[in-house]
Design a protein around this motif. Structure first.
Motif, short mmCIF file in Angstrom:
data_model
loop_
_atom_site.label_atom_id
_atom_site.label_comp_id
_atom_site.label_asym_id
_atom_site.label_seq_id
_atom_site.Cartn_x
_atom_site.Cartn_y
_atom_site.Cartn_z
N ILE A 74 -3.48 13.59 -5.07
CA ILE A 74 -3.24 12.19 -4.69
C ILE A 74 -1.83 11.81 -5.09
CG2 ILE A 74 -3.99 9.80 -5.03
CD1 ILE A 74 -6.78 10.83 -5.58
N PHE B 60 0.85 -1.20 0.00
CA PHE B 60 0.00 0.00 0.00
C PHE B 60 0.88 1.24 0.00
CE2 PHE B 60 -2.23 3.51 1.81
CZ PHE B 60 -3.50 3.43 1.27
N LEU C 119 -14.63 8.12 -10.58
CA LEU C 119 -15.72 8.29 -9.62
C LEU C 119 -16.88 9.09 -10.22
CD1 LEU C 119 -13.72 8.90 -6.34
CD2 LEU C 119 -14.78 6.79 -7.17
N GLN C 120 -16.58 9.95 -11.17
CA GLN C 120 -17.66 10.66 -11.87
C GLN C 120 -18.51 9.69 -12.68
OE1 GLN C 120 -15.24 13.42 -14.06
NE2 GLN C 120 -15.32 15.01 -12.47
N SER D 25 -1.44 8.25 -0.78
CA SER D 25 -1.96 9.17 0.22
C SER D 25 -2.62 10.37 -0.46
CB SER D 25 -0.87 9.65 1.18
OG SER D 25 -0.03 10.56 0.52
N ARG E 179 -6.28 0.01 -6.55
CA ARG E 179 -6.18 -1.01 -5.50
C ARG E 179 -6.10 -0.33 -4.13
NH1 ARG E 179 -1.93 -3.57 -7.69
NH2 ARG E 179 -0.45 -2.39 -6.44
N ASP E 180 -5.26 0.69 -3.99
CA ASP E 180 -5.04 1.32 -2.68
C ASP E 180 -6.30 2.04 -2.18
OD1 ASP E 180 -2.47 0.39 -2.60
OD2 ASP E 180 -1.50 2.34 -2.80
N LEU E 181 -7.01 2.71 -3.06
CA LEU E 181 -8.18 3.49 -2.62
C LEU E 181 -9.49 2.69 -2.73
CD1 LEU E 181 -7.47 7.10 -3.94
CD2 LEU E 181 -6.91 6.06 -1.73
N ASP E 182 -9.40 1.45 -3.17
CA ASP E 182 -10.61 0.61 -3.29
C ASP E 182 -11.64 1.23 -4.24
OD1 ASP E 182 -10.02 -1.47 -1.09
OD2 ASP E 182 -9.79 0.41 -0.03
N ILE E 183 -11.16 1.84 -5.31
CA ILE E 183 -12.10 2.38 -6.31
C ILE E 183 -12.78 1.20 -6.99
CG2 ILE E 183 -12.32 3.77 -8.40
CD1 ILE E 183 -9.83 5.33 -7.48
N PRO E 184 -14.12 1.19 -7.00
CA PRO E 184 -14.83 -0.01 -7.48
C PRO E 184 -14.89 -0.06 -9.01
CG PRO E 184 -16.41 1.58 -6.63
CD PRO E 184 -15.04 2.18 -6.43
N THR F 19 -8.76 9.52 -10.79
CA THR F 19 -9.69 9.22 -9.69
C THR F 19 -11.02 9.93 -9.91
OG1 THR F 19 -7.89 8.90 -8.12
CG2 THR F 19 -10.05 9.41 -7.19
N LYS F 20 -10.94 11.21 -10.25
CA LYS F 20 -12.16 11.97 -10.50
C LYS F 20 -12.98 11.35 -11.64
CE LYS F 20 -12.12 16.49 -10.57
NZ LYS F 20 -13.10 16.96 -9.56
N GLN G 16 -2.16 0.75 -9.06
CA GLN G 16 -1.86 0.90 -7.63
C GLN G 16 -2.89 1.79 -6.95
OE1 GLN G 16 1.71 0.38 -5.99
NE2 GLN G 16 0.60 0.69 -4.08
N LEU G 17 -3.23 2.89 -7.60
CA LEU G 17 -4.22 3.84 -7.09
C LEU G 17 -5.57 3.18 -6.84
CD1 LEU G 17 -5.34 6.86 -6.91
CD2 LEU G 17 -5.72 6.64 -9.37
N THR H 254 -4.93 12.19 -9.69
CA THR H 254 -6.08 12.97 -9.23
C THR H 254 -7.16 13.02 -10.30
OG1 THR H 254 -4.56 14.26 -7.86
CG2 THR H 254 -6.77 15.16 -8.19
#
Lengths: 279, 279
Positions: free
Chosen positions: B109, A105, B139-140, A108, B164-169, B135-136, B161-162, B132
């Protein structure tokens, strides 16, 4: 009635999906356990906004500094589960550190200026830890709404900014602070106070209410805050980390009386007590 | 047939929700526009994995350095939309900078060590910008799967990695690089090459294939990489930012021949050409 407990993200998501397919809305209440009536108020608030409520209990190591109380932070899962069940909670998500931070992990999240002053200045890295674990919990659960206490006001502002900036699809609800009869804000860390310290602790909110009265009367901000700080030290607090009037969203200091937030952290020995009130 | 275009998160989510309610899976293909057949291969790959495909076109300012090509990066929305429609794309999400980064936006991030070497060293802040915005976008849209090219290999590792680490579905799909007849990896920045530079550019992949042959033959890693760098300079490249054999997941350098990834960035004047291949 015993509360169902899940410990993996897959089990958590399966339950939320099942509820969603049945047309039910879900509320999430993230906590670090050591639950008191403030937490249970979050659960009851969640129940008003959704059909099902999930509480999470996870003492997040990444939001504690190296000299802070991670290892001695109070833990009582059986007691927490009983309290949650009595408050109408439907599910407890209680992951291990390995589930939240598996080997490798590395990510951040920094939420920017709202995290830099006040608690952020006294606890370097704290809000990166909070932002990262809250993002994970929100994305793990996929709930419709998540409830956080106003008691940790800078944390609430940080989470609102985070959710807005990253477009996390969840509604954030701030819930007013629950207090003891003498005004002391409920906090898991109140358990660290000796009986003598507990007597002093009640003065924090009383002094803050006095400060707000003088601000409402139009007195100069600097003078009122200085007097408030002196009153806290006179009452027996060991130190006042800050007592400040700030913008309610950005947490930037306000130098003239205006609607905002009065925020304070005062110490009693090794215990830091936080409080805040609307101005 | 003209491609529907949406420009707000609300309109994007409404379409994905409608498809989900109809039992349809959605694939997302994030791009910066200036589309070529590599992008269209991502769209076609998305179609194999899902019932509907959404492409995004957003030239993300936060992943460009101050001296990079943000302002002159090629933009052609009408041409992009026509290409996407021909490849079977169902919807284009083309937000403005104000939609993605409204006033007060402050979050970033950091995905950790996987971003620190190679492109991360040559482009400080680049992968925070990528992480960043991705991710947006994820999630959008709330899509089931998202497709990214292997051509930007460190970016793909960062996104894996992102997520997996943030549990983005979302399921992340890496799609093999599409190449010209002489081996040059397709890239929007190839449009910056002069005809003479374009001749040289084809040598990048040829030299890399030669390096891999020698690694497979068991020659010493250091010697093979040095010879490869010299071959690129001899072929006419202005500079070789790096030519390295790395672990395929962590991107840490490998010093003995082992399964991994050969990665390279070489310059032709002001144009940086990236390529990578499995070893």
């Amino acid at each position: 009635m015993s509360l169902p407990i899940v410990r993996t993200v897959a089990d958590l998501r399966a339950q939320v999906s099942a509820w969603r397919q049945a047309g039910l809305r879900t509320a999430l209440v993230p906590t670090m356990g050591a639950l008191h009536d403030g937490h249970l108020t979050l659960v009851r608030h969640g129940r008003e906004l959704a059909d099902r409520v999930i509480a999470t209990v996870f003492v997040n190591p990444t939001q504690f500094g190296p000299n802070e109380d991670f290892s001695r932070y109070p833990r009582d899962e059986a007691g927490d589960a009983a309290k949650l069940a009595s408050a109408g909670c439907d599910l407890l998500f209680a992951p291990t550190v390995d589930v939240m931070y598996p080997a490798g992990f590395a990510t951040s999240i920094d939420v920017g200026p709202v995290t830099s002053r006040w608690e952020g200045a006294f606890r370097p890295g704290h809000f990166q830890g909070v932002a990262t674990v809250v993002t994970k919990l929100l994305l793990q659960a996929g709930a419709d709404v998540a409830c956080f206490g106003e008691k940790d006001y800078q944390q609430l502002c940080t989470i609102r900014q985070l959710v807005r900036d990253l477009d996390i699809p969840v509604q954030i609800e701030g819930v007013p602070t629950v207090r003891e009869a003498d005004g002391l804000a409920l906090s898991s860390r109140n358990a660290y106070l000796s009986p003598e310290q507990r007597q002093v602790a009640g003065q924090l909110n009383r002094v803050m209410r006095g400060v707000i009265d003088r601000l409402h009367a139009g007195e100069a901000v600097d003078a009122v805050l200085s007097a408030g700080t002196k009153a806290l030290l006179d009452a027996g607090f060991t130190a006042v980390d800050y007592l400040a009037l700030v913008d309610a969203l950005t947490l930037e200091p306000l130098t003239v009386p205006a609607p905002g937030r009065l925020i304070c952290t005062a110490r009693l020995g090794g215990v830091r007590l936080l409080d805040n009130m609307a101005v």
